[in-house]
Design a protein around this motif. Structure first.
Motif, PDB file in Angstrom:
ATOM      1  N   GLN A  94     -19.906 -12.772 -37.518  1.00  0.00           N
ATOM      2  CA  GLN A  94     -20.676 -11.782 -36.757  1.00  0.00           C
ATOM      3  C   GLN A  94     -19.707 -10.766 -36.159  1.00  0.00           C
ATOM      4  N   SER A  96     -19.913  -7.802 -35.105  1.00  0.00           N
ATOM      5  CA  SER A  96     -20.303  -7.019 -33.924  1.00  0.00           C
ATOM      6  C   SER A  96     -20.090  -7.812 -32.631  1.00  0.00           C
ATOM      7  N   ASP A  97     -20.328  -9.127 -32.707  1.00  0.00           N
ATOM      8  CA  ASP A  97     -20.124  -9.961 -31.515  1.00  0.00           C
ATOM      9  C   ASP A  97     -18.645 -10.004 -31.105  1.00  0.00           C
ATOM     10  N   LYS A  99     -16.424  -7.662 -31.950  1.00  0.00           N
ATOM     11  CA  LYS A  99     -16.075  -6.299 -31.560  1.00  0.00           C
ATOM     12  C   LYS A  99     -16.462  -6.054 -30.101  1.00  0.00           C
TER      13      LYS A  99
END
Lengths: 441, 164
Positions: A94, A96-97, A99
């Motif tokens: 994941q 985005s998590d 980031k």
């Protein structure tokens, strides 16, 4: 990948010049008073498929993080800040998590124990901002007792992929363990992992022992012992702890040995009639050859990695200074010209630098200079720092620091060749005279 | 000269090096195997140590003998000539300033300076052995010149070779 590589490489190679923050890009290396902002990364506990695997997984993850954090180049994002949970090694990441918590690199791993009791460790490394894997996943298989080495191998891979440097975590250090007060000190030869774990003693404290040195492939150790009553050089086989004396000339003392890169020749100091000169011995035949003939003190020899030259310390000018001569002896060229006294030169495994001990105005320093003596940089300062040894990749120096006064004790420290990241190496007793092994196979 | 007040027995360098107890380096009683005698007996090692004087001191980085050192060594030579049954190990030492390797070589220079002086005064060279401990065996442990001065020394250790 490319960005990590470039920015970290620049940080490593150009320590003196501040690296400007880059505008617009996702990676920002910020310099504050010469300190590089370390690269933030996450390493969630490696996943395990069994109870026994879980304990190894936790410990291996901790050692990987300790290796990376210890370089000063990486900053671990604590697990309680993580948003995503890695519950399966094969699940998609994941990005985005990760980031969202500003992780720039992510390490995932899995640990299991196979049918025959072997430990299996797998890992993957990701570039969060690029949203892709860096290099390929790798698997290591080994004994359960060897779990720390497998952790070091994972960390070595991560370090290597992110910096472009050869690694150094899967390595050992031979050193002198010290106990007791200054005027009744007991010394023993000991060996440990580079991070201070797994200490094993190779001699008892019956005889004074000094300054061990690893062979180029790490199978043997040279050291000086007083077990005959006089200081003499011994060679010890690391696997069997069997040892034999090398230099037995009557009425002499021998010390400060070091292997040639071929592992067959030893260069050392031999004292006869109060005069200390350099000699080279072929280990197999025991034949030795005199390399210097001056009435001055010549000691602390160290070979260039190509085996063609020797850097050493001599007081022929009146004070101890550093000189380089051909490996077969002959005319020596002085390379140290700064204020003070120079000793214990050690040629870097890369061949480009010489580390040394410098004594100036009542203080001791560990420093580095180029092989022609230019660009001298002092990395440390204290009451007594001495005896540098290079990490296998030539980026870190370990040395002895002794504290001042009647309660003074010796300990090991390491410092980056940029002068950053000075830190103690944890040892169970006092410690001195470290010698770093090559990277293990 | 505080070391004179301590209980001394004389031991060969070998037994000193082999001593595994936690005793101070100048307290050789734990490993003593030799004959010491009494301080009143002029032919005893104890007399040599306490009355003749068993050590000479050096200035920083130097191995040349001071006038004071030569006077002590004159006494040592005379005693050794009169007591031919004893052999000698001359131990050279340095203070903690300086690297381990350099100090080993410096201690060897100091021990050899004493050896050559004793030979020049007629002591048979075959009776005189030397060893350097560099900075490994300090007597005094403060990190000040007062201690350093006492550690920059060469100690003549007589062993009761033929008499034990």
């Amino acid at each position: 990948m490319t960005r990590y590589f470039l920015v970290l490489l620049m940080a490593l190679l150009m320590p003196a010049a501040p690296i400007l923050a880059q505008d617009g890009g996702p990676l920002r290396i910020e310099i504050t008073e010469g300190v590089i902002e370390p690269l933030p990364y996450a390493v969630p506990d490696f996943v395990a498929d069994s109870v026994s695997g879980r304990e190894y997984a936790r410990q291996i993850t901790a050692v990987v993080a300790s290796d990376l954090n210890g370089t000063g180049l990486f900053r671990q994002i604590p697990s309680d800040a993580h948003i995503a949970r890695v519950t399966s090694f094969s699940s998609p990441i994941q990005f985005s998590d990760w980031k969202a918590i500003n992780a720039q690199a992510l390490i995932t791993g899995a640990v299991s124990v196979d049918d025959v009791g072997k430990l299996v460790v797998q890992f993957r490394l990701y570039d969060i901002f690029a949203g892709q894997e860096i290099g390929q996943g790798l698997q290591f298989v080994g004994t359960q007792e060897g779990w720390r080495r497998m952790a070091h191998k994972v960390a070595d891979q991560v370090y290597s992929r992110l910096t472009g440097e050869t690694p150094y975590f899967d390595s050992r250090v031979v050193f002198i363990s010290e106990t007791g007060p200054k005027d009744a000190r007991q010394k023993r030869l000991a060996i440990m992992d580079y991070d201070g774990a797994n200490v094993t003693y190779l001699t008892d404290s019956q005889s004074l022992v000094l300054a061990p040195r690893f062979s180029p492939n790490g199978d043997r150790v040279l050291y000086t012992s007083y077990e005959s009553g006089h200081p003499r050089i011994y060679v010890l086989d690391v696997a069997s702890a069997g040892r034999r004396v090398l230099e037995t000339r009557e009425g002499s003392m021998s010390f400060s040995p070091r292997f040639a890169p071929d592992g067959r020749t030893v260069v050392y100091s031999l004292t006869q009639g109060g005069n200390t000169d350099l000699f080279a011995m072929d280990i197999a035949s025991g034949r030795s050859q005199r390399l210097t003939t001056s009435p001055a003190i010549e000691t602390a020899p160290s070979f260039s990695p190509d085996g063609r030259h020797i850097v050493f310390e001599s007081d022929r000018s009146g004070t101890p200074q550093l000189y380089i001569m051909p490996a077969t002896g002959g005319e020596a060229t002085r390379i140290s010209f700064g204020q003070g006294r120079y000793g214990t030169p050690v040629w870097s495994p890369r061949g480009d630098l010489i580390a040394f001990t410098k004594q100036s105005k009542g203080r001791f320093h560990i420093g580095v200079m180029r092989t022609d003596g230019s660009e001298e940089r002092l990395l440390t300062a204290s009451f007594l720092d001495e005896g540098p040894t290079w990490s296998p990749n030539g980026r870190v120096i370990m040395f002895t620091r002794e504290t001042q006064g009647a309660q003074g004790i010796s300990g090991l420290y390491s410092v980056d060749i940029t002068g950053r990241n000075l830190r103690p190496v944890q040892t169970p007793t006092g410690a001195s005279d470290p010698s770093w092994s090559p990277l293990q196979d | 000269m505080s070391y004179l007040s301590k209980a001394f027995l004389v031991a060969a360098a070998l037994s000193l090096a082999a001593c595994s107890g936690a005793g101070r380096f100048d307290d050789t009683s734990a490993g003593a195997a030799g004959y010491a005698g009494t301080a009143q007996d002029p032919s005893s090692p104890l007399y040599f140590q306490q009355t003749v004087g068993d050590r000479v001191l050096f200035t920083v980085d130097q191995s040349n003998l001071t006038r004071e050192a030569m006077a002590i060594l004159d006494g040592q030579a005379q005693w050794l000539m009169q007591n031919a049954g004893f052999n000698v190990v001359i131990e050279g030492h340095a203070d903690e300033q300086g690297t381990r390797e350099y100090n080993l070589a410096l201690g060897a220079r100091r021990a050899n300076a004493v050896r050559e002086y004793l030979v020049s005064k007629g002591v048979a060279a075959s009776r005189l052995d030397t060893v350097s401990y560099g900075k490994e065996r300090p007597l005094e442990i403060c990190s000040e010149e007062a201690c350093y001065a006492k550690n920059r020394r060469a100690v003549t250790v007589v062993s009761a070779g033929g008499l034990s």
